[in-house]
Scaffold this active site. Sequence first.
Site, short mmCIF file in Angstrom:
data_model
loop_
_atom_site.label_atom_id
_atom_site.label_comp_id
_atom_site.label_asym_id
_atom_site.label_seq_id
_atom_site.Cartn_x
_atom_site.Cartn_y
_atom_site.Cartn_z
N HIS A 75 2.86 3.20 -3.24
CA HIS A 75 3.34 2.66 -4.51
C HIS A 75 4.82 2.30 -4.40
CE1 HIS A 75 4.53 2.95 -8.86
NE2 HIS A 75 3.50 2.15 -8.94
N ASP A 126 0.53 -0.72 -9.63
CA ASP A 126 0.20 0.46 -10.43
C ASP A 126 -1.29 0.75 -10.41
OD1 ASP A 126 2.90 0.58 -10.96
OD2 ASP A 126 2.73 0.06 -13.08
#
Length: 152
Positions: A75, A126
């Site tokens: 991420h 996300d």
Amino acid sequence: MNPAHLLVLLAVCVSLLGASAIPPLPLNLVQFSNMIKCTIPGSRPLLDYADYGCYCGAGGSGTPVDESDRCCQTHDNCYSQAKKHPACKSPLDSPYIKIYSYTCSGGSLTCRDDNDECGAFICNCDRTAAICFAGAPYNKENYNIDTKKHCK
């Protein structure tokens, strides 16, 4: 006015002044948290992942301690790519504040087609991380670890 009422009113005003000094969470962080709640119902992402492993939370270095921490590393890398993405040049397109559209249905996340190119990229960062967390075990012993010792 009754003195007791004045004291209560004063206490409320003082507490509101104190609350105004607390900075709000970046809106995208709230969206990301809600995505994780979609894939892991009942989770507390802002608490559980704020200081987990070597990569979950602020910063990140070293070797991820487990699969959940690898989700955070991926991420982080995705956000780094977003910052360099040609469609994300405006300061308002920062991955930490960019708002995007998505849906959650039955634990499944979809980034909506009405996102601009930058929003779609960040939404997918996300979304991918939230799905990754759902498939990775959460190890309580990796919360609040000594990063100087474990993240080399």
